[in-house]
Design a protein around this motif. Structure first.
Motif, PDB file in Angstrom:
ATOM      1  N   GLU A 264      38.642  30.561  51.360  1.00 32.74           N
ATOM      2  CA  GLU A 264      38.135  31.531  50.396  1.00 32.74           C
ATOM      3  C   GLU A 264      39.298  32.016  49.539  1.00 32.74           C
ATOM      4  O   GLU A 264      40.459  31.992  49.967  1.00 32.74           O
ATOM      5  N   THR A 265      38.981  32.440  48.325  1.00 32.85           N
ATOM      6  CA  THR A 265      39.992  33.001  47.440  1.00 32.85           C
ATOM      7  C   THR A 265      39.383  34.150  46.657  1.00 32.85           C
ATOM      8  O   THR A 265      38.166  34.155  46.389  1.00 32.85           O
ATOM      9  N   LEU A 266      40.197  35.094  46.294  1.00 37.19           N
ATOM     10  CA  LEU A 266      39.741  36.278  45.563  1.00 37.19           C
ATOM     11  C   LEU A 266      40.319  36.266  44.176  1.00 37.19           C
ATOM     12  O   LEU A 266      41.547  36.150  43.991  1.00 37.19           O
ATOM     13  N   VAL A 267      39.466  36.383  43.184  1.00 36.04           N
ATOM     14  CA  VAL A 267      39.882  36.394  41.777  1.00 36.04           C
ATOM     15  C   VAL A 267      39.810  37.825  41.264  1.00 36.04           C
ATOM     16  O   VAL A 267      38.768  38.488  41.404  1.00 36.04           O
ATOM     17  N   GLY A 268      40.895  38.279  40.669  1.00 34.07           N
ATOM     18  CA  GLY A 268      40.935  39.649  40.171  1.00 34.07           C
ATOM     19  C   GLY A 268      40.307  39.797  38.803  1.00 34.07           C
ATOM     20  O   GLY A 268      40.108  38.811  38.068  1.00 34.07           O
ATOM     21  N   GLY A 269      40.010  41.022  38.435  1.00 32.25           N
ATOM     22  CA  GLY A 269      39.437  41.305  37.132  1.00 32.25           C
ATOM     23  C   GLY A 269      40.514  41.392  36.064  1.00 32.25           C
ATOM     24  O   GLY A 269      41.691  41.619  36.342  1.00 32.25           O
ATOM     25  N   ALA A 270      40.093  41.181  34.804  1.00 28.73           N
ATOM     26  CA  ALA A 270      41.037  41.263  33.705  1.00 28.73           C
ATOM     27  C   ALA A 270      41.507  42.699  33.525  1.00 28.73           C
ATOM     28  O   ALA A 270      40.846  43.653  33.960  1.00 28.73           O
ATOM     29  N   ALA A 271      42.645  42.856  32.894  1.00 27.57           N
ATOM     30  CA  ALA A 271      43.214  44.191  32.669  1.00 27.57           C
ATOM     31  C   ALA A 271      42.244  45.040  31.870  1.00 27.57           C
ATOM     32  O   ALA A 271      41.680  44.604  30.871  1.00 27.57           O
ATOM     33  N   GLY A 272      42.011  46.251  32.351  1.00 28.53           N
ATOM     34  CA  GLY A 272      41.098  47.159  31.662  1.00 28.53           C
ATOM     35  C   GLY A 272      39.677  47.018  32.120  1.00 28.53           C
ATOM     36  O   GLY A 272      38.794  47.718  31.635  1.00 28.53           O
ATOM     37  N   HIS A 273      39.417  46.094  33.061  1.00 28.92           N
ATOM     38  CA  HIS A 273      38.076  45.899  33.615  1.00 28.92           C
ATOM     39  C   HIS A 273      38.152  46.109  35.117  1.00 28.92           C
ATOM     40  O   HIS A 273      39.118  45.734  35.758  1.00 28.92           O
ATOM     41  N   GLY A 274      37.036  46.631  35.689  1.00 28.58           N
ATOM     42  CA  GLY A 274      37.021  46.840  37.133  1.00 28.58           C
ATOM     43  C   GLY A 274      37.064  45.558  37.857  1.00 28.58           C
ATOM     44  O   GLY A 274      37.508  45.482  38.942  1.00 28.58           O
TER      45      GLY A 274
END
Length: 267
Positions: A257-267
């Motif tokens: 599994e891998t976790l992708v983060g949100g773009a800057a300024g987005h939750g």
């Protein structure tokens, strides 16, 4: 077994029971109950062993057996009341069984031909909408021997993979962010730690919430035993990964599994 074949086997079996009932009742002079018991016993002795040998599946077996035994029971009730009048209770039971058989036949017909055709003419026209073809496009596989063979092959693959002892390490060069390019890297070494070159490395990222977001990727060797690919993850959150490393006849598969983060300024 297709729906049309099921209709043929059910219809042929019910017709055969009716003809056999007439033969036993009129020619051999058995009473209605005795004739029905003989037919029910014949169903158990003939159909059940045949079904076990050819095994069409538990659901198909249950449908056929239920209809055949219900028919025998209904014939016995009808035959025992001929010339003696009908009480509402046995008439209600016979009517119920008849409705069960008719309902099963209708469902099979809809599965084969859809609501178009005969059923589209019987049912009212939909308002401001087109008639949708609701046919079931295929049949459920009941080839348990094939499934068992596939499972045994999977177990052999797992054992061979364990004995092979390949060392596969994977990861991002930096944390992936949705909509931005990120490099995914895999290193492959044998049991002794020597790099494995010339392998075909591919994978799939799977989205548990919506399979339409799944996508595949191919990796390229950038050094001895090192494989990379640049990816732009379309959505943030948790992704499942299925990674396959092939070299010749050897296959090594891992899941993660891998976790992708949100773009800057987005939750």
């Amino acid at each position: 077994m297709s729906a049309s074949m099921m209709l043929a086997t059910i219809g042929g079996g019910v017709l055969g029971e009716v003809l056999l009932y007439i033969l036993l009742h009129r020619v051999f002079r058995l009473d209605g109950k005795a004739s029905a018991m003989a037919i029910g016993l014949l169903v158990v002795l003939a159909y059940v062993p045949w079904a076990i040998l050819t095994w069409p599946g538990a659901d198909i077996f249950a449908i056929h057996l239920a209809i055949y035994l219900t028919t025998a029971y209904g014939l016995g009730m009808i035959g025992s009341r001929v010339g003696r009048g009908w009480h509402w209770a046995p008439a209600l039971i016979v009517g119920f069984f008849v409705m069960v058989i008719i309902t099963n036949v209708i469902f099979l017909g809809v599965a084969e031909r859809g609501i178009t055709g005969l059923f589209a003419r019987i049912l009212p026209e939909p308002e401001e909408a087109e008639v949708v073809d609701s046919r079931f496009p295929g049949t459920v596989s009941h080839d348990f021997q094939e499934k068992e063979a596939q499972y045994n092959a999977y177990l052999r693959q797992v054992e061979e993979q364990h004995q092979r002892g390949w060392q596969v390490r994977k990861g991002w060069l930096y944390k992936p962010v949705v909509g931005q390019n990120a490099t995914f890297m895999v290193t492959v070494a044998d049991k002794q730690g020597s790099p494995i070159s010339g392998a075909d490395v591919s994978g799939r990222f799977l989205r548990a919430s919506n399979s339409r977001d799944d996508f595949e990727f191919e990796m390229h060797e950038t050094g001895p035993g090192e494989y990379r690919v640049d990816l732009k993850m379309p959505l943030q959150g948790l992704w499942d990964l299925v990674l396959q490393v092939r070299r010749g006849e050897d296959l090594h598969e891992i899941r993660a599994e891998t976790l992708v983060g949100g773009a800057a300024g987005h939750g």
